[in-house]
Design an enzyme around this catalytic site. Structure first.
Site, mmCIF file in Angstrom:
data_model
loop_
_atom_site.group_PDB
_atom_site.id
_atom_site.type_symbol
_atom_site.label_atom_id
_atom_site.label_comp_id
_atom_site.label_asym_id
_atom_site.label_seq_id
_atom_site.Cartn_x
_atom_site.Cartn_y
_atom_site.Cartn_z
ATOM 1 N N ARG A 297 -51.171 34.607 -1.380
ATOM 2 C CA ARG A 297 -50.102 34.353 -2.353
ATOM 3 C C ARG A 297 -49.912 32.866 -2.617
ATOM 4 O O ARG A 297 -49.759 32.441 -3.760
ATOM 5 C CB ARG A 297 -48.793 34.991 -1.863
ATOM 6 C CG ARG A 297 -48.828 36.484 -2.032
ATOM 7 C CD ARG A 297 -47.623 37.219 -1.503
ATOM 8 N NE ARG A 297 -47.750 38.627 -1.899
ATOM 9 C CZ ARG A 297 -46.863 39.573 -1.656
ATOM 10 N NH1 ARG A 297 -45.752 39.290 -0.995
ATOM 11 N NH2 ARG A 297 -47.065 40.803 -2.059
ATOM 12 N N TYR A 441 -51.633 39.648 -9.938
ATOM 13 C CA TYR A 441 -52.295 40.009 -8.666
ATOM 14 C C TYR A 441 -51.657 39.346 -7.449
ATOM 15 O O TYR A 441 -50.893 38.412 -7.579
ATOM 16 C CB TYR A 441 -53.817 39.886 -8.731
ATOM 17 C CG TYR A 441 -54.523 38.583 -8.974
ATOM 18 C CD1 TYR A 441 -53.934 37.344 -8.893
ATOM 19 C CD2 TYR A 441 -55.902 38.622 -9.272
ATOM 20 C CE1 TYR A 441 -54.677 36.194 -9.097
ATOM 21 C CE2 TYR A 441 -56.652 37.479 -9.477
ATOM 22 C CZ TYR A 441 -56.030 36.260 -9.394
ATOM 23 O OH TYR A 441 -56.759 35.132 -9.599
ATOM 24 N N GLU A 442 -51.956 39.893 -6.296
ATOM 25 C CA GLU A 442 -51.283 39.490 -5.048
ATOM 26 C C GLU A 442 -49.765 39.667 -5.145
ATOM 27 O O GLU A 442 -49.001 38.880 -4.568
ATOM 28 C CB GLU A 442 -51.625 38.047 -4.670
ATOM 29 C CG GLU A 442 -53.088 37.758 -4.469
ATOM 30 C CD GLU A 442 -53.776 38.680 -3.460
ATOM 31 O OE1 GLU A 442 -53.088 39.230 -2.584
ATOM 32 O OE2 GLU A 442 -55.003 38.855 -3.585
ATOM 33 N N GLY A 443 -49.338 40.706 -5.824
ATOM 34 C CA GLY A 443 -47.901 40.960 -5.965
ATOM 35 C C GLY A 443 -47.362 40.336 -7.228
ATOM 36 O O GLY A 443 -47.362 39.114 -7.375
ATOM 37 N N GLN A 448 -42.563 39.517 -5.859
ATOM 38 C CA GLN A 448 -42.198 38.267 -5.165
ATOM 39 C C GLN A 448 -40.674 38.124 -5.128
ATOM 40 O O GLN A 448 -40.095 37.689 -4.133
ATOM 41 C CB GLN A 448 -42.798 37.047 -5.885
ATOM 42 C CG GLN A 448 -44.305 37.087 -6.089
ATOM 43 C CD GLN A 448 -45.091 37.252 -4.801
ATOM 44 O OE1 GLN A 448 -44.706 36.713 -3.760
ATOM 45 N NE2 GLN A 448 -46.160 38.021 -4.854
#
Lengths: 595, 595
Positions: A297, A441-443, A448
């Site tokens: 992240r 992507y990655e949340g 977040q």
């Protein structure tokens, strides 16, 4: 085509002057991380990214990756393989990995400017080595000795790359729904069966082997997210002694056609009884995966930063060259057919917005990385704990804000070009398309925001926020009598106080109705990001004033900070109003019904 | 692939209920524009756009247009030609053009929902007939009788299409710099020589002829924008009697590779001594061109609206189908593996943002179109004058806000899909790429902002703003005692007052330093757009309450208005702060220098 020049002056200013990284590194025991060594890394990194990676960016976008359906083999765009070989030869892969596994043993934060340069130069290429770091982290923290021996060394050296195989067609955020199965075998291995999607660098031609970190369910797994285990599944089978054998039963089934990062292979990966090995404890895979996710992240945040900076550099150059109209207050260059568009206040508004978000965002991103080093290596347990709280608190802010600002900055920079920005040959539209993945992507940004407000503020009782606010308060106290900083210190202190009050109001609402967290989360995250940036801008000016930098540099920092406080920070007013309207301002929508 | 369903219920509500268009049309003498006729136009338009145009959108993006370099002939994507033939056969081309030239003679505003549907269904296709309207307007207002006879009829019938040839490589906004030359010939025609870029629909295979409206300089032209004349230059030569002859010396030199609208041909057009005819007076071409530009600007606003609506429709459907995570306040659908994501407040935030901007924006866009009709056809000169002032005032707001919101809504809608939004097959990323052109062409947002603040507010002393504020004030007075509207009327009145005060402050600053106009313009425009929308939302609720609509419809309008006032309107706070910081908050950037 857009060009790229690594912003070494500002990188050095941020790392050494504002954040005092050299002293921190020494204090943490990184004796080799001296200014000389770090300067050499910056300069060599600039050379590599500017001359090797940046020139491949545009063609990588046009050509993309291709898949041989018969073999499942993915071919990367022209030059990517050669560039990767140079990356490995240069020792870049293991820059911040432990020396015992072949790395250079530099602190995490020392690798961050390189990461920014790689992403700015060629985001799609940067995605191939990206997840090796996550895989390395997971194996370092959760792998058995033989797993570390067998898998870590080639990952650290860059001879192999890593992936994170989480997402399945029906579950992305909600990993508790995942279906991939793992069956234990007599030899202690497992056979993995299932389909994973959106696997970055799932297959490619850069290395001989690929180390997949895969989430799957054991036969006796509890349902939901408490029944997920982590496995290492190499593309080419490896035994406990490190001997490679037959090709494993895992292959790329198709490549996604995407809006951008065409040079990055986004794979559907089919595991068809592939041999894998359990990492860490059964059913504890999600926790192990979080080790990788936090690193990833912060790294994605830097992607947003890198793209923003490249977009700004090109927009600045174009705005200085493009002659169009006269300044409203009269011709500034009467000898030219028109004035350069940089004289128009509205063009400056767009450029300064990018500049304020890029340079402020750089301090924010680098600081979070430095806190990672402190959390892992400070001698004092209390200091480690506090840094760890700061990392947890800052990670969602860094990830979400730097990527949202990446979308915004590539928007403004393209806008400076007028219609020309929409044309592929200028390269600005590629930056905008590439940036668009980073808030997903990655949340996603929404995830977040929930992590920040739901977990870091509510569940963990805001310990990271308190640590950050204490830092702001200390800084304001130190400069309370500093007349040259008064225009920043006053508003910063006020905004920090409002942030605290806002947090308490949100906490009170959320205690009464958990949906209030979801209603406030996004605006709370963005609000927080703007206050964090205000702090770093005030500190940047204070640091510049006290430094040996040129007067032009000092003036430039002050002017940008002035702009930030005058024209960006007021966005907090809109976010605060949205937050305070609560769930009542966010009526439900019919779940069934017409569009 | 994204789907599209024409929002007929809301279109009717806006046109007939909120704006009372039928009565206005009758009052203006459009006796044939009855509710029955207009309903038939809406229904047939929906059928045509949903079943003919929308299915071609995705393939049009993938295949794009192609150029035969040897002949300069452009081929459009599969199906575009057949769809255009159906468009012509259906009589759509001349829907709002005068009956004397073969049109259906309906009012301008009656064509606007069709325009929105076309843009939503297939923006790239919609760009082929788009500029025929501008060319028609220019010829109607400035053409000689024989020019109208020869060129207007085929344009109105759709047998030919039109273009606007303004931009050259070194000049877009600043047309005073243009270099294309026009040389008078003995027969009264002119030879046109020069290169034009970014020519939408500059060549294609949909019609036998194309009518280029070209800006060029006569030999005796004064320099700058006062020396520009307008010419009509057909692709195939036409004599004064309407006989077509040889192919003219104008051809497409290349097609631009763009971020989106791949199905739309964006041409470099080379005029190499092409035969053309002067339209209107020598050196007065820019004014004639403005006739076309205003129409085109309102039309581009509708493009942003159409794309926003299509994006919203798909995001709504996806958010109802996609199961992921549980509501924070507990499972809403415990029998399903997870809740549909529409239950999550942050997903609702994104959907409601789109909904508030789309439905409010629709009233804003349709109202501006209705003012065009009033300005042209009201019996009373005072009413015409006031409507004309409103059109001038609203045009930059409609163009800039609906397109900026188009970028924003396609962003949110894509974001609702998570990573899937980035994948081409879902069609959301195409909407985002297509939307990106709309804030650039026909004058960037920055140019609209200067037009609003510099010209409509400062030069014309805000006559349009005053008319609009009077309308708001009247509405607030009418509903002062309407308890069910109190939550909207109070804030609206307050915001309108603040808008007025802000305008006076900006005016005072600008009088002292013209650069203050440039510093404030963008934020002033967006501020204005949000207040205009607040008015239309309050009126939409008031109208819905008093209407025969279903209770669900009324609740839906009220909920969306509540959201708008709570969570979108506060953006004005940030814009006002930026405006009030003035040019001092917008320091100059070095014209020379490092990036």
């Amino acid at each position: 085509m857009s060009s790229y020049q690594a912003p070494l002056t500002d990188m050095r200013f941020v790392l050494f002057d504002v954040l005092g990284a050299e002293a921190t590194f020494q204090r943490l025991g990184y004796t080799e991380a001296t200014r000389d060594v770090l300067d050499a890394v910056l300069e060599e990194g600039a050379r590599f990214t500017e001359t090797v990676l940046a020139p491949l960016n545009s063609e990588g976008d046009r050509k993309g990756c291709s898949l041989d359906q018969a073999t499942g083999a993915v071919t990367t765009p022209p030059g990517f393989k050669q560039a990767y070989a140079q990356y490995v030869d240069g020792g870049w892969a293991g820059l911040t990995s432990p020396a015992e596994f072949g790395g250079q043993g530099l602190p995490h934060a020392a690798g961050v400017p390189l990461k920014e340069m790689i992403d700015a130069a060629n985001l799609a290429w940067g995605n191939f080595p990206l997840l090796s770091h996550g895989a390395t982290e997971a194996l370092l923290h959760h792998g058995e000795a033989w797993q570390q021996e067998v898998f870590l060394k080639p990952l650290v050296e860059g001879r192999w790359t890593g992936t994170m195989c989480l997402t399945e067609p029906h579950c992305g955020t909600d990993l508790g729904l995942l279906k991939t199965r793992a069956e234990p075998q007599a030899d202690g291995s497992y056979t993995i069966t299932g389909t994973k999607i959106f696997i970055t660098a799932g297959d490619h031609d850069l290395t001989d082997n690929i180390v997949h970190l895969v989430l799957a369910r054991l036969p006796d797994a509890p349902s939901g997210s408490k029944g997920i285990s982590l496995f290492v599944v190499p593309k080419v089978r490896v035994d406990r002694d490190g001997n490679t054998g037959a090709v494993n039963a895992v292959r790329c089934g198709s490549l996604e056609h995407k809006m951008g990062i065409h040079g990055s292979a986004t794979c559907v990966m089919n595991f068809d009884g592939a041999q894998g090995w359990l990492i860490g404890q059964p059913h504890k895979g999600l926790m192990a995966m979080f080790t990788m996710m936090n690193t990833a992240r912060l790294a994605v945040g830097l992607q947003g930063l890198g793209l923003s900076d490249r977009a700004l550099q090109n927009a600045l150059r174009y705005s200085r060259e493009r002659l169009q109209m006269r300044a409203l207050s009269g011709a500034k260059f009467p000898d030219k057919p028109a004035d350069p568009i940089i004289v128009h206040p509205d063009v400056r508004r767009m450029l300064l917005t990018c500049k304020a978000l890029v340079e402020g965002g750089r301090v924010m991103g680098y600081d979070a990385a430095l806190q990672v080093d402190i959390a892992q290596h400070a001698a004092d347990a209390g200091e480690r704990e506090q840094a760890d709280a700061l990392v947890g608190f800052l990670t969602p802010i860094v990830k979400a804000c730097l990527t949202e600002w990446g979308v915004e900055c590539t928007y403004h920079a393209l806008q400076c070009y007028g219609g020309h920005g929409y044309i592929a040959e200028h390269g600005m539209e590629q930056l905008a398309r590439d940036a668009r993945i980073t808030t997903l992507y990655e949340g996603t940004t929404g995830i977040q925001a929930l992590d920040l407000l739901g977990r870091k503020i509510m569940q963990l009782q805001g310990v990271g926020l308190k640590a950050f606010l204490a830092q702001v308060s200390r800084f304001c106290d130190e400069h309370a009598d500093h007349a040259a900083l008064a225009e920043f210190i006053g508003p910063l202190r006020e905004k920090a106080t409002q942030w605290q009050q806002l947090t308490m109001r949100v906490g009170k609402n959320a205690a009464a109705n958990p949906d209030e967290i979801g209603a406030a989360a996004y605006d709370y995250l963005m609000y927080s990001g703007y206050v964090v940036l205000a702090y770093w801008w005030a500190r940047s000016v204070a640091t510049a004033e006290a430094s040996a930098q040129s007067q032009a540099f000092k003036d430039d920092k002050r002017a940008t900070a002035t702009f930030y406080f005058a024209r960006i920070l007021p966005r907090t007013l809109a976010h605060a109003a949205a937050i305070d309207s609560g769930i009542g301002g966010l009526p439900s929508l019919p779940v069934e019904g017409h569009a």
